[in-house]
Design a protein around this motif. Structure first.
Motif, short mmCIF file in Angstrom:
data_model
loop_
_atom_site.label_atom_id
_atom_site.label_comp_id
_atom_site.label_asym_id
_atom_site.label_seq_id
_atom_site.Cartn_x
_atom_site.Cartn_y
_atom_site.Cartn_z
N LEU A 1 0.83 -1.21 0.00
CA LEU A 1 0.00 0.00 0.00
C LEU A 1 0.86 1.26 0.00
O LEU A 1 0.58 2.22 -0.73
N ASP A 2 1.92 1.27 0.81
CA ASP A 2 2.80 2.45 0.86
C ASP A 2 3.46 2.71 -0.49
O ASP A 2 3.67 3.86 -0.88
N SER A 3 3.78 1.64 -1.22
CA SER A 3 4.40 1.78 -2.54
C SER A 3 3.44 2.46 -3.52
O SER A 3 3.86 3.29 -4.34
N ILE B 1 1.02 4.59 -2.77
CA ILE B 1 0.96 6.00 -2.38
C ILE B 1 2.18 6.76 -2.90
O ILE B 1 2.06 7.86 -3.46
N GLU B 2 3.35 6.16 -2.76
CA GLU B 2 4.58 6.82 -3.18
C GLU B 2 4.66 6.97 -4.70
O GLU B 2 5.04 8.02 -5.21
N ARG B 3 4.28 5.93 -5.43
CA ARG B 3 4.46 5.95 -6.88
C ARG B 3 3.42 6.83 -7.59
O ARG B 3 3.74 7.54 -8.54
N ILE B 4 2.19 6.81 -7.14
CA ILE B 4 1.16 7.62 -7.79
C ILE B 4 1.21 9.06 -7.30
O ILE B 4 0.96 10.00 -8.05
N ASP B 5 1.53 9.25 -6.04
CA ASP B 5 1.73 10.59 -5.47
C ASP B 5 0.55 11.52 -5.77
O ASP B 5 0.70 12.59 -6.36
N ASP B 6 -0.62 11.08 -5.38
CA ASP B 6 -1.84 11.88 -5.53
C ASP B 6 -2.52 11.94 -4.16
O ASP B 6 -2.85 10.90 -3.59
N PRO B 7 -2.72 13.15 -3.60
CA PRO B 7 -3.27 13.26 -2.25
C PRO B 7 -4.68 12.70 -2.11
O PRO B 7 -5.15 12.49 -0.98
#
Length: 271
Positions: A196-198, A200-206
């Motif tokens: 899940l953290d990956s 969030i990091e890769r798409i980088d959309d709030p």
């Protein structure tokens, strides 16, 4: 001969035309988004022969059929090859013949992590192309509540978790109830769960949030799951699944729900 239309009937016709125009514009934009991204449109069958699939059932020649059931279940009867990228716009019905118009996509095969990223980006692209900005995508994983499902009244508990029915959960006899409630309330951008953290990091959309209280049904989901919400509207969702020994990832969007947030091409140009 002069025909005078009743004011109420005329208003109803105008409203219907406005709704149809919105849905038409939404469907057109969605088709463009998928086409530009290399997806192929398919046309799922309107019914399945089954006595296990949810939906509106009817009997024909002593055999049970289901009208317009869940789209993924309809795809299971098709021959879909690995590395396929498909999309559809189709009606769905429930057991009470309530209809909904759904659009969505499926990616079959390929690397699971890359497929998850692509399918989420596709959902974002569609919503952004429609001019819909105020939405959130809640992501989680299947299996978060497995230890509770195996206990007494596990299915009732999962339904309560899905609907966030806190009073019902408080009244149930559950071990580690405080831990369960803590999991349900976990909304974060960093969870300590690598998968899940990956994302969030890769798409980088709030607008993408890790929400461990997210539950998806039916039960064929396996891996990533996600749901998409407007300010008050449930817009759709999806996730990973295994179909005919082939891993896939997909999502669907409710066009009627989207129409409440979509302002129309003419209105957006004026703004």
């Amino acid at each position: 001969m002069l025909i005078v239309c009743h004011p109420v009937l005329y208003s109803a016709v105008v409203i219907l035309r406005m709704v149809d125009r919105k849905l038409s514009e939404i469907a057109y934009s969605i088709r463009e988004s998928f086409h530009d991204s290399g997806y192929t449109e398919i046309f799922p069958p309107a019914f399945l022969k089954s006595d296990k699939v949810d939906g509106f059932r009817f009997i024909y020649r002593n055999k049970i059929f289901v009208l317009e059931p869940d789209i993924t279940l309809r795809l299971m009867n098709r021959h879909i090859t690995e590395n396929s990228k498909i999309y559809y716009i189709s009606q769905q019905s429930d057991e009470y013949l309530n209809e909904s118009l759904k659009a969505g996509s499926e990616i079959m095969g390929g690397d699971e992590d890359e497929t998850n990223i692509e399918i989420l980006r596709m959902a974002i692209k569609i919503l952004d192309n429609l001019g819909i900005k105020n939405y959130n995508i809640d992501i989680s994983l299947t299996g978060i509540f497995d230890s509770y499902v195996r206990k007494k009244d596990g299915q009732h508990l999962i339904r309560a978790v899905k609907s966030r029915n806190y009073p019902q959960i408080q009244d149930m006899e559950i071990d580690d109830k405080d831990k369960l409630l803590q999991i349900m309330d976990t909304r974060t951008r960093k969870s300590g769960i690598d998968k899940l953290d990956s994302i969030i990091e890769r798409i980088d959309d709030p607008r993408i949030i890790i929400d461990l209280g997210t539950v998806r049904q039916p039960e064929y989901y396996n891996g990533l799951i996600f749901e998409i919400y407007g300010k008050q509207e449930f817009l759709g969702g999806g996730g990973n699944y295994i179909m005919k020994n082939l891993r896939g990832c997909g999502f669907s969007l409710d066009l009627q729900a989207l129409s409440k947030l979509y302002h129309g091409s003419h209105e957006r140009v004026e703004k």
